[in-house]
Design an enzyme around this catalytic site. Sequence first.
Site: not given
Ligand code: ACO
Length: 331
Positions: A116, A256, A286
């Site tokens: 990214c 980003h 994204n």
């Molecule tokens: N729908 C419903 N529930 C979900 C989903 C979904 N699509 N995805 C995950 N959950 C659940 C999980 O299983 C978890 O359940 P649990 O508490 O029972 O275990 C709960 O939701 C919370 O999960 P988290 O992973 O803690 O959710 P979070 O608020 O962190 O959001 C996300 C997840 C959006 C992926 C976030 O962590 C994020 O944005 N991370 C960084 C992404 C990023 O910046 N990546 C870098 C760039 S990408 C690249 O370089 C290719």
Amino acid sequence: MSKITAAITAVGGYVPEDILTNKDLETMVDTTDEWIKTRTGIEERHILRAPGSGTSDLGVGAVEDLLRKRGISAEEIDLLICCTVTPDMAFPATANIICDKVGAKNAWGFDLGAACSGFLYGLTTATKFIETGTHKKVLVVGADKMSSIVDYTDRTTCVIFGDGAGAVLLEPTEEEVGILDSKMYSDGSGRVYLHQKAGGSLRPASHETVDAKEHYIFQDGRPVFKAAVTNMADVSAEIMERNNLSSDDVAYLVPHQANLRIIDATARRMGVSDEKVMINIQKYGNTTSGTIPLCLNDWEKKLKKGDNIVLAAFGGGFTWGAVYVKWAYNS
Ligand code: ACO
């Protein structure tokens, strides 16, 4: 002799027609529109479904849009850098394929992979070719067909990514505009949290890797989120400090588009108000290397010559960085 600076003199963008909404995803995995919107800010994303189409076709769309707006021919391009993690194939470079498809017969080119942060790595690299005086027209393309490496049965990743491309043209100027500073970082120990396990030399494709779904994106979201929030905010504050920019001096933050909460944290750390933050994550998701140039393209008409703009990214690697740009033209 006055110093040569690399100025962005044109931008272009392209997203494919097909749209995948949060409602569509509700029928594919155990998720809800509400969860996706509150946790990421995304409402829909564009997906390249046309058979036989790859990342180069997204890049071609962005480059053709840019060339049309700038009113120049592809033959005038000296160099094209394609930032991507989803190249058409391992080799030749997607940059070479884009050059062939748009008719950039006089250009050389290569691909650059920094997930990214790819576009900012590419922009920083391209700037050097202009500043040294050896190149007059350099295209930086950020293009990714993320749908080609997304597992649409994995709710933790399939809701995040979309397909798209953006491009900028760099040209030399002796005015005080253009790419004025850049600070890039990487930390390879972050690879365990965000990667595509198989398909490279370490784990070449085999029945076993396909069965184990190792050709898809793997992301452990929480540690990536934590690192992204800290590092993107820190590097944005650092680029402001080293250029003596106050929040009032900054016309726009171009972050980003990975997650609205990461964007908000970066904006708060910089002290810039909401109306100065470019956000289009709700309609594209994204798009990895495509997010920043797609923002510039969407906001192009609002940008004025002399505007101070901070571009910031965080991504797989880990990689992250920020670039300070003084906008070079009124459109
Ligand atoms: N729908 C419903 N529930 C979900 C989903 C979904 N699509 N995805 C995950 N959950 C659940 C999980 O299983 C978890 O359940 P649990 O508490 O029972 O275990 C709960 O939701 C919370 O999960 P988290 O992973 O803690 O959710 P979070 O608020 O962190 O959001 C996300 C997840 C959006 C992926 C976030 O962590 C994020 O944005 N991370 C960084 C992404 C990023 O910046 N990546 C870098 C760039 S990408 C690249 O370089 C290719």
